[in-house]
Scaffold this motif. Structure first.
Motif, PDB file in Angstrom:
ATOM      1  N   ALA A  63       0.824  -1.213   0.000  1.00  0.00           N
ATOM      2  CA  ALA A  63       0.000   0.000   0.000  1.00  0.00           C
ATOM      3  C   ALA A  63       0.858   1.263   0.000  1.00  0.00           C
ATOM      4  O   ALA A  63       0.359   2.359  -0.277  1.00  0.00           O
ATOM      5  CB  ALA A  63      -0.941  -0.007   1.198  1.00  0.00           C
ATOM      6  N   ARG A  64       2.154   1.098   0.293  1.00  0.00           N
ATOM      7  CA  ARG A  64       3.082   2.237   0.316  1.00  0.00           C
ATOM      8  C   ARG A  64       3.992   2.225  -0.914  1.00  0.00           C
ATOM      9  O   ARG A  64       5.070   2.796  -0.896  1.00  0.00           O
ATOM     10  CB  ARG A  64       3.928   2.176   1.589  1.00  0.00           C
ATOM     11  N   ASP A  65       3.540   1.615  -1.974  1.00  0.00           N
ATOM     12  CA  ASP A  65       4.353   1.425  -3.170  1.00  0.00           C
ATOM     13  C   ASP A  65       5.001   2.744  -3.619  1.00  0.00           C
ATOM     14  O   ASP A  65       4.317   3.765  -3.761  1.00  0.00           O
ATOM     15  CB  ASP A  65       3.485   0.868  -4.298  1.00  0.00           C
ATOM     16  N   PRO A  66       6.333   2.758  -3.843  1.00  0.00           N
ATOM     17  CA  PRO A  66       7.016   4.011  -4.196  1.00  0.00           C
ATOM     18  C   PRO A  66       6.587   4.576  -5.551  1.00  0.00           C
ATOM     19  O   PRO A  66       6.614   5.799  -5.746  1.00  0.00           O
ATOM     20  CB  PRO A  66       8.500   3.612  -4.202  1.00  0.00           C
ATOM     21  N   LEU A  67       6.179   3.719  -6.488  1.00  0.00           N
ATOM     22  CA  LEU A  67       5.722   4.215  -7.785  1.00  0.00           C
ATOM     23  C   LEU A  67       4.405   4.957  -7.631  1.00  0.00           C
ATOM     24  O   LEU A  67       4.213   6.058  -8.188  1.00  0.00           O
ATOM     25  CB  LEU A  67       5.554   3.064  -8.780  1.00  0.00           C
ATOM     26  N   ASP A  68       3.492   4.375  -6.850  1.00  0.00           N
ATOM     27  CA  ASP A  68       2.199   5.028  -6.631  1.00  0.00           C
ATOM     28  C   ASP A  68       2.361   6.320  -5.851  1.00  0.00           C
ATOM     29  O   ASP A  68       1.682   7.321  -6.127  1.00  0.00           O
ATOM     30  CB  ASP A  68       1.260   4.078  -5.879  1.00  0.00           C
ATOM     31  N   ALA A  69       3.275   6.301  -4.877  1.00  0.00           N
ATOM     32  CA  ALA A  69       3.472   7.498  -4.055  1.00  0.00           C
ATOM     33  C   ALA A  69       3.979   8.666  -4.891  1.00  0.00           C
ATOM     34  O   ALA A  69       3.482   9.799  -4.776  1.00  0.00           O
ATOM     35  CB  ALA A  69       4.444   7.186  -2.919  1.00  0.00           C
ATOM     36  N   MET A  70       4.926   8.412  -5.775  1.00  0.00           N
ATOM     37  CA  MET A  70       5.451   9.484  -6.612  1.00  0.00           C
ATOM     38  C   MET A  70       4.396   9.948  -7.615  1.00  0.00           C
ATOM     39  O   MET A  70       4.255  11.155  -7.876  1.00  0.00           O
ATOM     40  CB  MET A  70       6.713   9.006  -7.334  1.00  0.00           C
ATOM     41  N   ALA A  71       3.638   9.019  -8.171  1.00  0.00           N
ATOM     42  CA  ALA A  71       2.584   9.403  -9.114  1.00  0.00           C
ATOM     43  C   ALA A  71       1.555  10.302  -8.439  1.00  0.00           C
ATOM     44  O   ALA A  71       1.098  11.294  -9.028  1.00  0.00           O
ATOM     45  CB  ALA A  71       1.917   8.152  -9.684  1.00  0.00           C
ATOM     46  N   ARG A  72       1.169   9.970  -7.207  1.00  0.00           N
ATOM     47  CA  ARG A  72       0.187  10.804  -6.485  1.00  0.00           C
ATOM     48  C   ARG A  72       0.720  12.215  -6.278  1.00  0.00           C
ATOM     49  O   ARG A  72      -0.009  13.207  -6.471  1.00  0.00           O
ATOM     50  CB  ARG A  72      -0.152  10.174  -5.132  1.00  0.00           C
ATOM     51  N   ASP A  73       1.985  12.317  -5.866  1.00  0.00           N
ATOM     52  CA  ASP A  73       2.565  13.646  -5.657  1.00  0.00           C
ATOM     53  C   ASP A  73       2.513  14.478  -6.929  1.00  0.00           C
ATOM     54  O   ASP A  73       2.146  15.666  -6.922  1.00  0.00           O
ATOM     55  CB  ASP A  73       4.025  13.515  -5.194  1.00  0.00           C
ATOM     56  N   LEU A  74       2.879  13.870  -8.042  1.00  0.00           N
ATOM     57  CA  LEU A  74       2.909  14.602  -9.307  1.00  0.00           C
ATOM     58  C   LEU A  74       1.502  14.911  -9.816  1.00  0.00           C
ATOM     59  O   LEU A  74       1.264  15.980 -10.398  1.00  0.00           O
ATOM     60  CB  LEU A  74       3.694  13.793 -10.348  1.00  0.00           C
ATOM     61  N   GLN A  75       0.582  14.007  -9.581  1.00  0.00           N
ATOM     62  CA  GLN A  75      -0.803  14.239 -10.006  1.00  0.00           C
ATOM     63  C   GLN A  75      -1.448  15.356  -9.190  1.00  0.00           C
ATOM     64  O   GLN A  75      -2.194  16.192  -9.729  1.00  0.00           O
ATOM     65  CB  GLN A  75      -1.605  12.943  -9.883  1.00  0.00           C
ATOM     66  N   GLN A  76      -1.157  15.367  -7.895  1.00  0.00           N
ATOM     67  CA  GLN A  76      -1.724  16.421  -7.052  1.00  0.00           C
ATOM     68  C   GLN A  76      -1.246  17.796  -7.493  1.00  0.00           C
ATOM     69  O   GLN A  76      -1.966  18.786  -7.353  1.00  0.00           O
ATOM     70  CB  GLN A  76      -1.364  16.171  -5.590  1.00  0.00           C
ATOM     71  N   ARG A  77      -0.070  17.854  -8.029  1.00  0.00           N
ATOM     72  CA  ARG A  77       0.470  19.121  -8.522  1.00  0.00           C
ATOM     73  C   ARG A  77       0.163  19.326 -10.007  1.00  0.00           C
ATOM     74  O   ARG A  77       0.649  20.280 -10.618  1.00  0.00           O
ATOM     75  CB  ARG A  77       1.983  19.171  -8.284  1.00  0.00           C
ATOM     76  N   GLN A  78      -0.613  18.411 -10.574  1.00  0.00           N
ATOM     77  CA  GLN A  78      -1.025  18.472 -11.978  1.00  0.00           C
ATOM     78  C   GLN A  78       0.169  18.508 -12.935  1.00  0.00           C
ATOM     79  O   GLN A  78       0.137  19.140 -13.994  1.00  0.00           O
ATOM     80  CB  GLN A  78      -1.932  19.689 -12.209  1.00  0.00           C
ATOM     81  N   ILE A  79       1.218  17.769 -12.540  1.00  0.00           N
ATOM     82  CA  ILE A  79       2.403  17.663 -13.391  1.00  0.00           C
ATOM     83  C   ILE A  79       2.231  16.537 -14.400  1.00  0.00           C
ATOM     84  O   ILE A  79       2.766  16.584 -15.514  1.00  0.00           O
ATOM     85  CB  ILE A  79       3.657  17.451 -12.521  1.00  0.00           C
ATOM     86  N   ILE A  80       1.458  15.531 -14.039  1.00  0.00           N
ATOM     87  CA  ILE A  80       1.178  14.407 -14.932  1.00  0.00           C
ATOM     88  C   ILE A  80      -0.221  13.898 -14.624  1.00  0.00           C
ATOM     89  O   ILE A  80      -0.697  14.000 -13.481  1.00  0.00           O
ATOM     90  CB  ILE A  80       2.235  13.283 -14.766  1.00  0.00           C
ATOM     91  N   GLY A  81      -0.879  13.348 -15.617  1.00  0.00           N
ATOM     92  CA  GLY A  81      -2.231  12.838 -15.433  1.00  0.00           C
ATOM     93  C   GLY A  81      -2.265  11.333 -15.222  1.00  0.00           C
ATOM     94  O   GLY A  81      -1.288  10.623 -15.475  1.00  0.00           O
ATOM     95  N   VAL A  82      -3.420  10.841 -14.803  1.00  0.00           N
ATOM     96  CA  VAL A  82      -3.590   9.411 -14.551  1.00  0.00           C
ATOM     97  C   VAL A  82      -3.352   8.603 -15.818  1.00  0.00           C
ATOM     98  O   VAL A  82      -2.691   7.556 -15.805  1.00  0.00           O
ATOM     99  CB  VAL A  82      -4.997   9.135 -13.984  1.00  0.00           C
ATOM    100  N   ASP A  83      -3.888   9.076 -16.921  1.00  0.00           N
ATOM    101  CA  ASP A  83      -3.734   8.335 -18.175  1.00  0.00           C
ATOM    102  C   ASP A  83      -2.266   8.252 -18.599  1.00  0.00           C
ATOM    103  O   ASP A  83      -1.819   7.221 -19.129  1.00  0.00           O
ATOM    104  CB  ASP A  83      -4.545   8.993 -19.287  1.00  0.00           C
ATOM    105  N   ALA A  84      -1.521   9.312 -18.348  1.00  0.00           N
ATOM    106  CA  ALA A  84      -0.105   9.317 -18.731  1.00  0.00           C
ATOM    107  C   ALA A  84       0.684   8.309 -17.893  1.00  0.00           C
ATOM    108  O   ALA A  84       1.611   7.654 -18.395  1.00  0.00           O
ATOM    109  CB  ALA A  84       0.476  10.712 -18.567  1.00  0.00           C
ATOM    110  N   VAL A  85       0.311   8.172 -16.621  1.00  0.00           N
ATOM    111  CA  VAL A  85       0.985   7.187 -15.767  1.00  0.00           C
ATOM    112  C   VAL A  85       0.663   5.778 -16.250  1.00  0.00           C
ATOM    113  O   VAL A  85       1.536   4.903 -16.321  1.00  0.00           O
ATOM    114  CB  VAL A  85       0.577   7.373 -14.292  1.00  0.00           C
ATOM    115  N   THR A  86      -0.587   5.561 -16.611  1.00  0.00           N
ATOM    116  CA  THR A  86      -0.984   4.249 -17.152  1.00  0.00           C
ATOM    117  C   THR A  86      -0.217   3.940 -18.431  1.00  0.00           C
ATOM    118  O   THR A  86       0.249   2.814 -18.645  1.00  0.00           O
ATOM    119  CB  THR A  86      -2.493   4.227 -17.416  1.00  0.00           C
TER     120      THR A  86
END
Length: 729
Positions: free
Chosen positions: A308-331
């Motif tokens: 649940a503390r996966d480092p990939l998910d954690a970094m994606a959330r940080d960047l998404q919250q700042r609107q640096i990258i979108g969910v689709d781009a991470v996928t």
């Protein structure tokens, strides 16, 4: 009642946490690169496990899935000139450092991956699969990954074994003043190993710019950290040695990045080493594609909590919250990473009779099996070679052997600024315990280094210096038996390094030691190391028996790009002989024996202090024996031209050595001889050697344990009797 005052460590020990301000301040380009690197590493590791599950990876597959944040966060804080090494679980560290090198402007996760990244993944996967296009030409596999150009010094299958070598590389940077640092990665299993703790001590004492990066994933195979140590905060080891230490959440790549930036600031400012402890988790078992819970030492709830503390998910959330990258781009990043690995693996595989196999053309040729075990000695091109019988310069006839030992080293240090001498007490006592380093610390105070009593650590440091290439270390073992203390570094690391990493990585290191039989130092200080080193791959061995030969052979050892053991003998130190008056610059070829005395009825092969003892016995007996001083003792160094020519003439051979039967050099030599010269022998090969036990303290028993002149006499008498030529012994 006594008063107890709390003591405060001399170095800070802190736990670092990331604030929201830190997350908001992260440069978007750096954050996107972190995310891309972690996804590429994750997809790479998944493909390795997939191939391992299909038995297409020969040997272990130690994946680091779950641990990507520690590797990526630390590697992105480094400069291109910084270096790293790691343990057996190091695909992620190797890739993170290499990706930072090939993509120094960062990685845009929304764009196609560059050819450089694809090539990196291809060569790394090929190495893990044992294929010729790998970084080590298939020799290293999963556990031995080296790409010096990118700063990867070489990963290591011996837990904690690479840590001293990293400190040696850090010494090279410190001495060069280039401002670069070295990270050595190891886990909770290695943190209690002697070589790691010894290296922490010497690195702190010498203020080396090395970061001891502890990946605390809580399990050494199946043994958890609470079972292994009472102090489970593993960064506590740092303050014990005066090393600043930082504990950080290793599942948060940003936290590791910021901790590494702080560590780099300390190291680059000359503050010495730093410890970083990153708490993280490997999702799978020690080796292979199953989770730890499948083996019963972890439960599924624990694994789910860490996932649940996966480092990939954690970094994606940080960047998404700042609107640096979108969910689709991470996928899409995830899909592209997996697709690239599928394509790379497909290039290495083919279908045959309904089965998947590695393409045969990608395997190394079998003829490559021993290539690069040692160098080709091309470094000797243009060297001046001399022999005493043909030397035309001025000679002195009363030169002390021990003076030559110190003089030739002083001369080489004078002419070659790369040479560094290391060992216990080499800088004191007027040249160490025997005077072999006399005057060096006065003339070269920064290159004649007294070390702590820690053979494993300072030998490993020397290995790291040698692998760097800017330093030619000369280490001294006060007694050869100490090689067992440093056996991992001597045999597993130094001796195997060139071959293990593909055959093209020089290891220019000299190890000096002395045989001390007869000095009363007993069983743990009195061995002859020749037999042990001769049966271990990678080492060259020289054993000078005269002052003239010592000069030439030591100069050759210091010119050689391979590790060279130089064996000395206490009986020779006080002896006197002939040597040039003012010439300390010639070489004697490695692999060239010396004809001591010509004869016709018996060939005697010997070395070191037994050369003169044998000559005296032969002269006293009046035997027509030919005596050959072997001088070079390793397999590649035996002078078969001289040896075979002599045996063809005499048809008889006697091997004379002083040491114990069990660690005997003569056993190896006799085996080689019987296969090479059997047809020319009139009788079995005969030998003179010491007893089975090591020499002990009692003067009488010590003398009986080692071969003596009377044993040489008896051996010659037996050889002559078998020929029908009895002598009066």
């Amino acid at each position: 009642m006594p008063v107890f005052d709390d003591l405060v460590p001399s170095a800070p020990w802190t736990e670092m946490r990331v604030t929201e301000e830190d997350r908001a301040a992260l440069d978007p380009k750096t954050g996107l690169t972190m995310l891309a690197q972690m996804h590429l590493i994750r997809a790479f590791e998944e493909k390795v496990l997939d191939l391992a599950g299909k038995t297409l990876v020969h040997g272990p597959a130690h994946s680091a899935i779950g641990q990507e944040g520690g590797a990526v966060g630390s590697a992105l804080a480094m400069r291109p000139g910084d270096q790293v090494n790691g343990s057996h679980r190091a695909h992620h560290q190797f890739l993170a450092k290499a990706m930072a090198y090939v993509a120094q402007d960062g990685i845009d996760p929304t764009q196609p991956f560059s050819d450089d990244l694809r090539q990196l993944a291809t060569r790394t996967l090929a190495e893990i699969m044992g294929l010729s296009q790998g970084f080590c030409k298939g020799r290293g596999g999963s556990m031995h990954l080296r790409w010096a150009e990118a700063g990867n010094l070489g990963t290591n299958a011996i837990v904690g074994g690479g840590v001293p070598m990293a400190a040696g590389a850090a010494f090279a940077h410190q001495r060069a003043g280039d401002g670069n640092v070295v990270y050595t990665y190891f886990g909770d299993g290695a943190v209690n190993i002697g070589s790691v703790l010894e290296t922490m001590n010497i690195a702190a004492a010498w203020k080396l710019p090395v970061c001891f990066f502890i990946e605390n994933n809580r399990y050494a195979v199946s043994t958890n950290v609470e079972e292994a140590t009472a102090e489970t905060r593993l960064s506590s080891r740092g303050p014990a040695f005066g090393i600043p230490s930082i504990k950080v959440d290793g599942m948060d790549a940003l936290a590791v990045y910021l901790a590494s930036e702080k560590a780099n600031e300390i190291m680059r400012a000359g503050g010495g080493p730093v410890v970083i402890e990153a708490d993280l988790y490997r999702y799978f078992h020690q080796n292979g594609p199953l989770p730890g819970s499948a083996f019963g030492y972890r439960d599924k709830a624990e694994e789910a909590e860490w996932r649940a503390r996966d480092p990939l998910d954690a970094m994606a959330r940080d960047l998404q919250q700042r609107q640096i990258i979108g969910v689709d781009a991470v996928t899409e990043l995830r899909r592209n990473s997996q697709q690239m690995m599928e394509e790379i693996a497909a290039e290495m595989l083919e279908e045959t009779d309904g089965k998947t196999r590695i393409r045969p053309a990608l395997w190394p040729e079998e003829s490559f099996v021993d290539y690069g075990l040692r160098g080709d000695l091309s470094e000797f091109e243009g060297a001046r070679f001399e022999e005493q019988v043909s030397f035309t310069g001025d000679m002195a006839d009363d030169v002390r052997f021990i003076d030559v030992v110190a003089d030739v080293m002083g001369r080489r240090m004078e002419t070659d600024g790369r040479i560094v001498v290391m060992g216990e007490d080499v800088h004191r006592l007027k040249g160490g315990t025997n005077g072999a380093t006399r005057g060096l610390s006065d003339r070269f105070p920064d290159r004649c280094l007294g070390t702590p009593i820690s053979e494993n650590a300072f030998t490993g440091l020397a290995a790291g210096m040698a692998a760097d290439g800017r330093i030619r270390p000369v280490i001294e073992f006060m007694y050869p038996d100490f090689m067992w203390v440093a056996a991992d570094q001597v045999f597993n690391q130094i001796g195997k390094a060139r071959h293990m990493f593909g055959g093209d990585s020089p290891m220019p290191l000299v190890l000096r030691t002395k045989v001390a039989m007869g000095t009363g130092y007993g069983s743990q200080h009195s061995m002859d190391p020749a037999g042990i080193f001769a049966t271990s791959p990678g080492w060259r061995i020289v054993a000078p028996s005269t002052p003239f030969d010592y000069i030439g052979l030591m100069n050759s050892a210091l010119l050689c790009e391979d590790p060279v053991l130089v064996i000395e003998h206490v009986d020779l130190y006080a002896s006197r002989g002939t040597a040039p008056k003012d010439d300390l610059d010639y070489c004697i070829p490695l692999g060239k024996a010396r004809m001591v005395r010509e004869g016709n009825v018996l060939t005697i092969l010997t070395y070191l202090a037994m050369v003169e003892k044998t000559r005296q016995v032969v002269e006293e007996l009046g035997v027509d024996a030919e005596i050959i001083d072997l001088r070079s003792l390793d397999r590649a160094g035996l002078d078969w031209d001289m040896i075979e020519a002599s045996i063809r003439k005499t048809n008889n051979v006697l091997i004379v050595e002083q040491g114990a039967a069990g660690t005997s050099y003569g056993g190896l030599l006799a085996d080689e001889l019987q296969r090479r010269v059997f047809d020319w022998l009139d009788q079995p090969i005969m030998r003179v050697h010491g007893g089975e036990a090591s020499p002990s303290i009692s003067k009488v028993l010590e003398a009986a344990a080692a071969a003596r002149p009377q044993d040489i006499t008896a051996g010659i008498a037996e050889a002559m009797q078998a020929q029908g030529r009895p002598i009066s012994a």
